[in-house]
Design a protein around this motif. Structure first.
Motif, PDB file in Angstrom:
ATOM      1  N   LEU A  33       0.981  -1.202   0.051  1.00  0.00           N
ATOM      2  CA  LEU A  33       0.085  -0.174   0.134  1.00  0.00           C
ATOM      3  C   LEU A  33       0.860   1.230   0.069  1.00  0.00           C
ATOM      4  N   LEU A  34       1.691   1.125   0.850  1.00  0.00           N
ATOM      5  CA  LEU A  34       2.814   2.419   0.868  1.00  0.00           C
ATOM      6  C   LEU A  34       3.233   2.651  -0.344  1.00  0.00           C
TER       7      LEU A  34
ATOM      8  N   THR B  73       1.481   4.284  -2.737  1.00  0.00           N
ATOM      9  CA  THR B  73       1.177   5.515  -2.429  1.00  0.00           C
ATOM     10  C   THR B  73       2.492   6.363  -2.612  1.00  0.00           C
TER      11      THR B  73
ATOM     12  N   ALA C 103       2.377   6.861  -6.510  1.00  0.00           N
ATOM     13  CA  ALA C 103       1.365   7.911  -6.945  1.00  0.00           C
ATOM     14  C   ALA C 103       1.994   9.344  -6.456  1.00  0.00           C
ATOM     15  N   LEU C 104       2.583   9.492  -5.355  1.00  0.00           N
ATOM     16  CA  LEU C 104       3.019  10.787  -5.051  1.00  0.00           C
ATOM     17  C   LEU C 104       4.151  11.127  -5.830  1.00  0.00           C
TER      18      LEU C 104
ATOM     19  N   ALA D 155       6.735  12.468  -1.265  1.00  0.00           N
ATOM     20  CA  ALA D 155       7.004  11.200  -1.560  1.00  0.00           C
ATOM     21  C   ALA D 155       8.361  10.601  -1.100  1.00  0.00           C
TER      22      ALA D 155
ATOM     23  N   LEU E 195       8.201   9.563   2.590  1.00  0.00           N
ATOM     24  CA  LEU E 195       7.315   8.161   2.622  1.00  0.00           C
ATOM     25  C   LEU E 195       8.086   6.924   2.112  1.00  0.00           C
TER      26      LEU E 195
ATOM     27  N   THR F 285       9.055   3.776   4.340  1.00  0.00           N
ATOM     28  CA  THR F 285       8.913   2.664   3.872  1.00  0.00           C
ATOM     29  C   THR F 285      10.092   1.622   3.700  1.00  0.00           C
TER      30      THR F 285
END
Lengths: 135, 117, 498
Positions: free
Chosen positions: B4-5, B8, B11-12, B38, B41, B45
């Motif tokens: 999921l991360l 994300t 996408a960022l 981005a 995150l 991760t």
């Protein structure tokens, strides 16, 4: 743009927020909190005041220009590290006194450093916020 | 959770680069902010996700590696966020000045420095 | 004793803070600024004299042991760079006394100049990858403000391009830091170097190396990532563009030198073709870009790019001689480039313009300025016996030994084209008759001129000394190269003998 509700609320909120920011600063010594978040809270309080009562009033109430706070904060933070050098340890080593202050815990140079960070953050954020708010 | 991360983060990055390529100054700065997030995150991760563990181990868990959560990525991200905050705030002031002085927020109009006129 | 490593960071920090506090007293700020710059130079030279004895000093901030805390290290490369920062800082601080208008000085020029110097020194001295990112950002914030200081239209436009591309570079750098941390679990450069050479996760590391290459490539303005540089460097006043042209791109080169010699040396053959191609392309595009320009400082801006190509060339060949050439080139280029930008600034003050068509007649009017231009210009083109000749000589000889013949051809022709550009400036700005129409120049009195000339005179003299007495300097550069190629000494100095 002036709102009676906002300016009245700000009058009571400002001291509370400032006190809370100092609480965060001191608490950050041993618990979650610290100079950065405390500084942000204080800056947010002043920013709220600036929105409610105008940038000019906020500048007057600050006593110091934000850049003075920034400069003082830098001196505090860097100076706190230098204290360790005078004691013969590497730069930025934490020096602690055995004195226990109620609600704060042991005093030491990290607190001075945190005060410096607090001032730098308040100064820096207010410099930018007031600059952006001035039209 | 990693998947999921990862999505994300992707996408960022995509949104960030897309926004930077837009012509409007405001969108560029939003793009820069997204790109910063981005990166943060991503760091979070790849730094390893450990659920339900603490970075400081005391008592009976002390010294056991498997119940240890690495706090360093979070510390790095926090620092990076603080720096990113400062830089982006500066950039915002700069972009506002540009808009006031030049009177446009269209990047295609800003070519005086390239044509030498 | 160990404070000596930190002084180049602390002195500008305190100077900048004091300048912020003395905002309303520009006269005091000027005194502080010059004094601070002298202090950085003294600290840098002191550091260099220690490092020249082959000693690597490292300090663990806060007394946290090495791989966990932040390390500050001064080896030969770092010390040389810090000493040069001191020189450039002093030259620019003195030039700025009269070269920067009073309005900009009262808007905090001195504070931000020292913040910039602090960032640059920090980047040179840190031994921690994340800390390097932090110093890059400090440098970036200070340089944003300096580029935009004064708020002229072109300055703001240049600043937008500068800010955007450099922020992208920072985001990429941060991502690379994440990749490295996730695979190796440390960010201390010495610790990374030790773990990477024995790690078997090469594929992930190549990703990190690739991202770092792009991130530093943007900072260093290599082909094809250089577009922000010619768009922004000529816009601020000469003193600001001089310090940026002299130091900022070189921090990118330094970071490449440090990272690729320390962390990725075990696998250098993998990235070598990329470096070789980038070096050649950077040299050629930079010099061809300059040929198309008509502004004094715009030409110089493009030449920064082609000069960066030479430095990358040394790194790409990766032999002791080549790295020594790169180190020598760094020093030579910082001095020559800053000096040229200062001369361009003086010429602009005399004629009121930076455009070559408005300049002219300077040879007849100001012979001494012509000489001040000629020394760094010829040095840049690589004419013996000036410093640029020895730098190019070492690089070309190194690539001859390594058998990169194409690169030699490129380096020679780019050298010739550099000479062509310098001749163009010479012909247009100095030799040509004074043009009929020209903007109204500033009134300058003799005292102002003296203070503005002094720093470029000193830098030109350094360039001559570096050329005529090249031997000791080159031996120092060679020792630096050997230190870079034997990272064990660096690793041991940081982590202790284990």
């Amino acid at each position: 743009m002036s709102s009676l509700v906002l300016s009245t609320a700000t009058r009571y909120l400002l001291p509370v927020l400032l006190m809370f920011s100092v609480f965060l600063l001191i608490r950050g010594h041993n618990e979650p909190g610290g100079g950065f978040v405390g500084g942000l809270t204080a800056a947010a309080a002043f920013a709220l005041f600036a929105i409610a009562s105008g940038v000019e009033r906020a500048r007057q109430m600050l006593w110091f220009h934000p850049r003075t706070l920034l400069g003082t904060g830098l001196l505090f933070a860097a100076g706190a590290g230098l204290l360790a050098v005078t004691a013969g340890s590497p730069y930025m080593t934490g020096l602690w006194t055995s004195f226990e202050m109620p609600a704060v815990g042991k005093l030491g140079t990290p607190l001075v450093f945190d005060v410096g960070v607090y001032l730098v953050v308040v100064g820096m954020v207010l410099m930018i916020v007031l600059e952006l708010a001035e039209e | 959770m990693e998947l999921l991360l990862a999505i994300t983060v992707g996408a960022l990055y995509a949104a960030g680069f897309y926004m930077i390529l837009r012509r409007s100054l405001v969108k560029v700065i939003i793009g820069l902010a997204l790109l910063g997030h981005a990166a943060h995150l991503f760091l979070f991760t790849v730094g390893g996700l450990t659920r339900g563990s603490a970075p400081l181990l005391t008592g009976e868990t002390a010294g056991r590696v498997e119940s240890y959560a690495d706090p360093l990525p979070q510390a790095l991200i926090l620092t990076a966020i603080v720096i990113g905050f400062g830089v982006q705030a500066f950039a915002l002031v700069l972009f506002k000045r540009v808009y006031q002085t030049i009177g446009t927020d269209d990047l295609d109009q800003l070519k005086a420095t390239d044509t030498g006129s | 004793m160990h404070l000596i490593v930190l002084l180049p960071i602390l002195i500008p920090l305190f100077t900048a803070a004091a300048c912020l506090l003395l905002w309303k007293q520009p006269a005091l700020q000027r005194v502080l600024s010059v004094t601070g710059a002298v202090a950085i130079l003294v600290a840098g030279l002191r550091l260099l004299s220690t490092a020249a004895q082959g000693e690597i000093i490292s300090v663990q901030l806060g007394n946290w042991p090495a791989p966990f805390g932040i390390t500050v290290v001064a080896d030969l490369l770092s010390s040389i760079m810090v000493a040069i920062v001191g020189m450039i800082g002093l030259a620019v601080a003195v030039y700025a006394l009269f070269g920067i208008d009073r309005r900009r000085q009262s808007f905090g020029f001195h504070a931000f100049l020292h913040a910039l110097l602090m960032g640059v020194c920090g980047a040179f001295l840190t031994g921690d990858l994340f800390n390097l990112y932090v110093w890059f950002e400090v440098m970036l914030i200070a340089s944003f403000v300096l580029v935009a200081l004064g708020g002229e239209k072109t300055q703001l436009e240049g600043a937008i391009k500068y800010v955007t591309l450099n922020l992208i570079s920072s985001a990429l750098f941060l991502a690379a830091v994440g990749v490295l941390y996730s695979t190796v679990g440390t960010l201390n450069m010495a610790d990374l170097a030790r773990s990477l050479s024995s790690a078997d996760v090469r594929s992930v590391l190549s990703v990190a190396g690739g991202i770092l290459l792009i991130a530093f490539g943007i900072k260093a303005a290599v082909f094809p990532l250089f577009f922000w540089l010619p768009a922004s460097y000529h816009t601020p006043p000469a003193a600001i563009s001089a310090v940026m042209a002299g130091l900022l791109t070189k921090v990118g080169v330094y970071a490449m030198l440090r990272i690729f010699s320390l962390l990725f040396a075990y696998d250098f053959a993998y990235v070598q073709p990329v470096f070789l191609a980038v070096a050649g392309a950077t040299m050629v595009t930079g010099v061809l870009g300059a040929a198309a320009q008509t502004g004094f400082r715009r030409i110089l801006s493009f030449h920064i790019i082609s000069q960066i190509g030479y430095m990358i060339m040394g790194l790409a060949i990766f032999t002791p001689l080549a790295l020594a050439g790169t180190v020598f080139y760094l020093v030579h280029n910082i001095l020559a480039k800053t000096s040229l930008f200062l001369v361009a600034g003086i010429a602009q003050r005399f004629t009121g313009s930076d455009e070559l068509r408005h300049l002219g007649g300077l040879y007849r009017e100001r012979l001494w300025l012509t000489i001040l231009f000629l020394v760094p210009a010829l040095s840049l083109a690589g004419i013996p016996p000036l410093s640029g000749f020895w730098a190019k000589f070492a690089l070309i000889r190194a690539s001859m030994e390594a058998g990169h013949y194409l690169l030699i051809v490129v380096a020679f022709s780019v050298g010739l084209l550099t000479l062509y550009s310098m001749t163009k400036i010479w012909g247009e700005a100095f030799w040509k008759e004074k043009p009929a129409e020209r903007p109204v120049p500033d009134k300058l009195d003799a005292r102002e001129i003296r203070w503005m000339v002094l720093p470029s005179l000193a830098l030109a003299a350094m360039s001559i000394i570096l050329g005529v007495g090249a031997e000791p300097f080159f031996l120092l550069a060679y020792a630096t190269a050997e230190q870079l190629l034997n990272p064990n000494q660096y690793i041991n100095a940081v982590l202790g003998d284990t």
